[in-house]
Design a protein around this motif. Structure first.
Motif: not given
Length: 467
Positions: A197-220
């Motif tokens: 969860p949260g990956l689909d919201e984090a990726l848009p706007g990033m480019s190749a070699e970009d890194a980002k950290t976000f908080t996710s409530d794990l489901t599995e």
């Protein structure tokens, strides 16, 4: 053997069975033989211990118990057959008398199918949906086909929804790595909601070699329900490009030379699909109309078993899809209470439908031939992706042949019902299901088939005369 039947309710009876002791002799002999194999007495080989010594050392009571347990299934079956009952499920049996040398008596309470007659159904009429294939449906189908031949092309721009990205993922919970999340070179479709969860919201706007950290409530996994710090690194961005819908695509995706030919084939296939749906709807509505004319009591235990079966089936499907029951209800926009009511109603309809079709088959004296059983097994095997011989052996070994016969018989009863019900579409056109079946299977109409057969017979006669 004497049997009395007491009706406890319209769907439950109590059998009282009295058995002369002489009828237990074969079972007593068998019991002595079996116990003799287990007894170890000095001077006697296993299986050769006399009955008198077994009575002395093991006890006559143990022999009687063994004999009665062996005899009960057959005695109960005879009592049911003699009483002409259609029993459902397992009986509750109680030994009421066991008088050595004189009599055995027992009672058996069991659910039965209610007694009733299926009313006339020649006057039934049902209405089904029209078969209409729209241009929009054809274009949507062609678009989906085009998607299957799409290619991925590297994009020199930031990520957008719908792109395919190659990413590395890692995560920590309270500073500790979450191994099941760690991956490299992972190909992911943005917006598919198929990862953390949260990956689909984090990726848009990033480019190749970009890194980002976000908080996710794990489901599995081991840390399901916990908050994790997830780091995503984009290695590359690709866009999906579907081919243009033209003659070249038609040649690539089919055996046709032009797009119009492919479009016509798509229309034909969609029409056949909708005709199949129309036939299924006709069968469902015909049975529904007949059930509306029948009012019968239903055994609660049988209904409860059907409800349990449906719930277990749903749980298996949800487990396979990785969805919880709560998520499923939310997706269906139903409360737990509404869903339970819906399942219970469906279970009652299914049980009632089975009873009515069974009685219809009985009244119309329908039977099942071996060829029909074989055809059913072959069809089921094809749907399951197994060999027919393998499925047939499994059904035999697991004792499911009687249930198979019942299923085929009910199908024949339903076919008979549908043949005698007037079916119209919403436009008012009366439908001929046999003609629909031929159209679906690409067979000639009945008149054409008759003409072809006559022509073939005539040609055969001319050939015979000429020789």
């Amino acid at each position: 053997m004497k049997t009395d039947v007491e009706e406890l309710t319209p769907t439950r009876v109590k059998l009282t069975v009295e058995v002369p002791f002489d009828e237990l002799k074969p079972n007593l002999d068998k019991a002595y033989k079996e116990i003799s194999k287990q007894v170890r007495l000095k001077g006697f080989r296993p299986g050769k211990v006399p009955a008198q010594l077994i009575d002395q050392y093991v006890g006559r009571g143990a022999v009687l118990q063994e004999a009665v347990n062996d005899a009960l299934p057959e005695l109960y079956g005879r009592a049911v057959e003699d009483s002409e009952l259609f029993v459902l499920g397992q009986p509750e049996v109680e030994i009421t008398t066991l008088d050595d040398g004189k009599e055995l008596a027992f009672t058996a309470e069991v659910d039965i199918r209610p007694k009733f007659e299926v009313p006339d159904y020649d006057d039934l009429e049902v209405t089904v949906d029209d078969v209409t294939v729209t241009d929009e449906e054809i274009e949507e189908t062609l678009g989906n086909l085009s998607e299957r031949f799409a290619t991925l092309t590297t994009a020199d721009r930031p990520v957008e929804d719908g792109d395919f990205v190659t990413i590395d993922l890692s995560a920590t919970v309270d500073g500790e790595d979450v191994e099941e999340i760690r991956t490299t070179g992972y190909s992911y479709e943005v917006g598919s909601a198929s990862s953390v969860p949260g990956l689909d919201e984090a990726l848009p706007g990033m480019s190749a070699e970009d890194a980002k950290t976000f908080t996710s409530d794990l489901t599995e996994g081991e840390h399901a329900g916990e908050a994790a710090e997830v780091t995503v690194t984009v290695q590359g961005v690709k866009t999906k490009q579907a081919p243009e819908l033209d003659d070249e695509f038609a040649q690539l995706a089919s055996e046709f030379d032009t797009l119009e030919e492919l479009r016509g084939d798509v229309r034909t296939r969609l029409e056949r699909q909708k005709l199949l749906q129309q036939v299924a709807e006709a069968r469902d509505k015909a049975l529904e109309a007949l059930l509306a004319k029948v009012d019968i009591p239903l055994p609660e235990k049988v209904v409860e078993e059907e409800i349990s079966r449906r719930n277990e089936q749903l749980e298996q499907q949800l487990q396979w899809s990785g969805m919880s029951r709560e998520e499923y209800l939310e997706q269906e926009e139903k409360s737990a209470e509404d869903f339970e009511t819906e399942v219970a109603d469906a279970a009652r309809t299914a049980v009632k439908g089975g009873f009515v079709l069974d009685q219809l088959a009985l009244q119309e004296e329908l039977g099942v031939e071996n060829e029909e059983l074989s055809e059913y097994v072959v069809t089921q095997a094809m749907q399951m992706g197994v060999q027919p011989q393998q499925l047939a052996q499994h059904l035999t070994d697991s004792g499911q042949i009687p249930a198979l016969v019942s299923e085929v018989l009910r199908s024949k009863a339903l076919n008979l019902l549908v043949e005698n019900v007037k079916i119209k579409d919403e436009s008012g056109t009366e439908l001929d299901l046999e003609a629909l079946r031929r159209e679906i299977n690409g067979e000639p109409a009945a008149e054409e088939a008759t003409e072809e057969a006559a022509e073939e017979a005539e040609e055969a006669e001319e050939t015979k005369a000429g020789s």
